[in-house]
Design a protein around this motif. Sequence first.
Motif, PDB file in Angstrom:
ATOM      1  N   ASP A   1      24.963  -5.494 -35.506  1.00 13.74           N
ATOM      2  CA  ASP A   1      24.772  -5.499 -34.153  1.00 13.74           C
ATOM      3  C   ASP A   1      25.436  -4.375 -33.292  1.00 13.74           C
ATOM      4  OD1 ASP A   1      23.444  -7.995 -34.562  1.00 13.74           O
ATOM      5  OD2 ASP A   1      25.253  -9.289 -33.985  1.00 13.74           O
ATOM      6  N   ALA A   2      26.588  -3.874 -33.925  1.00 14.94           N
ATOM      7  CA  ALA A   2      27.234  -2.868 -33.142  1.00 14.94           C
ATOM      8  C   ALA A   2      26.744  -1.590 -33.540  1.00 14.94           C
ATOM      9  CB  ALA A   2      28.846  -3.138 -33.506  1.00 14.94           C
TER      10      ALA A   2
ATOM     11  N   PRO B   1      23.990   0.138 -33.660  1.00 17.39           N
ATOM     12  CA  PRO B   1      23.180   0.850 -32.549  1.00 17.39           C
ATOM     13  C   PRO B   1      23.915   1.623 -31.502  1.00 17.39           C
ATOM     14  CG  PRO B   1      22.070  -0.865 -33.188  1.00 17.39           C
ATOM     15  CD  PRO B   1      23.361  -1.118 -33.733  1.00 17.39           C
ATOM     16  N   SER B   2      24.892   1.012 -30.896  1.00 17.65           N
ATOM     17  CA  SER B   2      25.655   1.452 -29.977  1.00 17.65           C
ATOM     18  C   SER B   2      26.505   2.743 -30.349  1.00 17.65           C
ATOM     19  CB  SER B   2      26.695   0.372 -29.619  1.00 17.65           C
ATOM     20  OG  SER B   2      27.610   0.222 -30.386  1.00 17.65           O
ATOM     21  N   PHE B   3      26.622   2.923 -31.651  1.00 19.29           N
ATOM     22  CA  PHE B   3      27.265   4.159 -32.084  1.00 19.29           C
ATOM     23  C   PHE B   3      26.209   5.399 -32.663  1.00 19.29           C
ATOM     24  CE2 PHE B   3      30.478   1.076 -32.519  1.00 19.29           C
ATOM     25  CZ  PHE B   3      31.806   1.475 -32.061  1.00 19.29           C
ATOM     26  N   GLY B   4      24.960   4.991 -32.628  1.00 20.98           N
ATOM     27  CA  GLY B   4      23.771   5.860 -33.052  1.00 20.98           C
ATOM     28  C   GLY B   4      23.149   5.589 -34.222  1.00 20.98           C
TER      29      GLY B   4
ATOM     30  N   GLU C   1      35.286   1.950 -28.175  1.00 20.35           N
ATOM     31  CA  GLU C   1      34.504   0.754 -28.776  1.00 20.35           C
ATOM     32  C   GLU C   1      34.776   0.532 -30.129  1.00 20.35           C
ATOM     33  OE1 GLU C   1      32.168   2.734 -25.344  1.00 20.35           O
ATOM     34  OE2 GLU C   1      33.540   3.440 -26.932  1.00 20.35           O
TER      35      GLU C   1
ATOM     36  N   LYS D   1      32.714   7.957 -29.074  1.00 16.32           N
ATOM     37  CA  LYS D   1      33.077   6.697 -28.516  1.00 16.32           C
ATOM     38  C   LYS D   1      34.274   6.246 -29.531  1.00 16.32           C
ATOM     39  CE  LYS D   1      28.375   5.001 -27.612  1.00 16.32           C
ATOM     40  NZ  LYS D   1      28.919   4.565 -26.459  1.00 16.32           N
TER      41      LYS D   1
ATOM     42  N   ARG E   1      24.883  11.521 -35.851  1.00 14.68           N
ATOM     43  CA  ARG E   1      24.392  11.462 -34.672  1.00 14.68           C
ATOM     44  C   ARG E   1      24.576  12.609 -33.720  1.00 14.68           C
ATOM     45  NH1 ARG E   1      26.682  10.626 -29.763  1.00 14.68           N
ATOM     46  NH2 ARG E   1      28.381   9.127 -30.430  1.00 14.68           N
TER      47      ARG E   1
ATOM     48  N   THR F   1      19.876   3.967 -35.978  1.00 14.07           N
ATOM     49  CA  THR F   1      18.698   3.837 -35.564  1.00 14.07           C
ATOM     50  C   THR F   1      17.885   2.535 -36.159  1.00 14.07           C
ATOM     51  OG1 THR F   1      17.646   5.284 -37.160  1.00 14.07           O
ATOM     52  CG2 THR F   1      18.071   6.239 -35.090  1.00 14.07           C
TER      53      THR F   1
ATOM     54  N   SER G   1      38.281  -3.290 -31.770  1.00 17.11           N
ATOM     55  CA  SER G   1      37.898  -4.540 -31.861  1.00 17.11           C
ATOM     56  C   SER G   1      38.669  -5.527 -31.527  1.00 17.11           C
ATOM     57  CB  SER G   1      37.148  -5.051 -33.068  1.00 17.11           C
ATOM     58  OG  SER G   1      36.245  -3.992 -33.606  1.00 17.11           O
TER      59      SER G   1
ATOM     60  N   GLN H   1      28.744   8.238 -35.884  1.00 18.31           N
ATOM     61  CA  GLN H   1      28.908   9.041 -34.695  1.00 18.31           C
ATOM     62  C   GLN H   1      28.428  10.781 -35.136  1.00 18.31           C
ATOM     63  OE1 GLN H   1      31.214   7.816 -31.313  1.00 18.31           O
ATOM     64  NE2 GLN H   1      32.660   7.009 -32.577  1.00 18.31           N
TER      65      GLN H   1
END
Length: 367
Positions: A222-223, A225-228, A335, A332, A204, A230, A338, A201
């Motif tokens: 899997d998780a 990309p949702s935090f930034g 998210e 974030k 990003r 690439t 967990s 983060q």
Amino acid sequence: MKAQAAVLWETGKPWSVEEVELARPGEYEVLVRNEASGLCHSDHHVQVGDSPATLPLIGGHEGAGVVEEVGSAVRGFAPGDHVVYSYIPSCGQCRWCSTGHQNLCDIGAFLMKGATERGPRAQARGQGVGALALIGTFANYSVAHEASLVKVPEYLPFPQAALLACGVPTGWGSAVYIGQVKAGDTVVVVGAGGIGMNAVQGARLAGAEYIIVVDPAPTKQDAAPSFGATHTAASMEEAVALVSKLTWGVMADVGILTAGVVEGTMIAPFLDLISKNGVGVLTGIGHESDVKLPLRTFTLWQKQLRGTIYGGCNPRADIPRLIRLYGSGHLKLDELVSATYPLEEINQGYTDMIDGKNIRGVVTHQH
């Protein structure tokens, strides 16, 4: 007063959840009703002996709660205030605090001892029990010095607030302050747990073009990309080819090593991911072990390896900064959580962390 706490009595043994007796707040101390505490890997390092500490010890250094009572000389807090702990206190007077390095405050010398010269603030089984980082947030109540607290807005949920005590600023600052990530940089983050995801983060928000997360756990990949992130890779060896391709052979401007357990053998492959004049940030904790560096390449390519604690953050300035970023939707926190656990299931929470199931597990306290 009585409290329920997770105590470590012996290295290598599970946390023991039991009743402890807390002292009343002293002159500069605050009684906090803890509401949430993050299950950080650093506590596990104490449990297994990677980080030697004075035992017995109430664990927990990443927490948030509500002020219940204040000592006679406390001026900055009042009953009812919502607070986040700073696991490194900031006295505001030592050389490090006064020069803008609150993360290096001299009171930090007592963190693993569990008590200052005044002695432990808790008792159990007829003896004194220390508190990790002088706070011991694996308890439904803590007595802490006011230097260990930061007042926060009441709208902030406690599980999310707790992570601002350690994992979020440590990861974020590793990228922003220690790594000094700039717009257009390529960044590699090795280890994508509660600290690594926040390094992502930070990278990003600093404007990195490529952010490559290296972690063997499919759930973390899997998780990411949702935090930034690439791109992702399962190992540093796999990441070498990927980073080389993305950067036309230049390699990463900044690397951040936040693996759960850092071994000396990781350093050389970690530095292989970094470019000439690149910066490698060592954030994770591990065993005391020998490190072999390719000295000729390290010197002639002008690579840098930087240590950090707390991501170089100043908690009294950076915790409010991170709250504002969360409020504006740029950071974030929701998210990151967990799973939540009652204090009685703390050992299961750490099993889940070691198994790679959680970005951050959080204990929610009962009263």
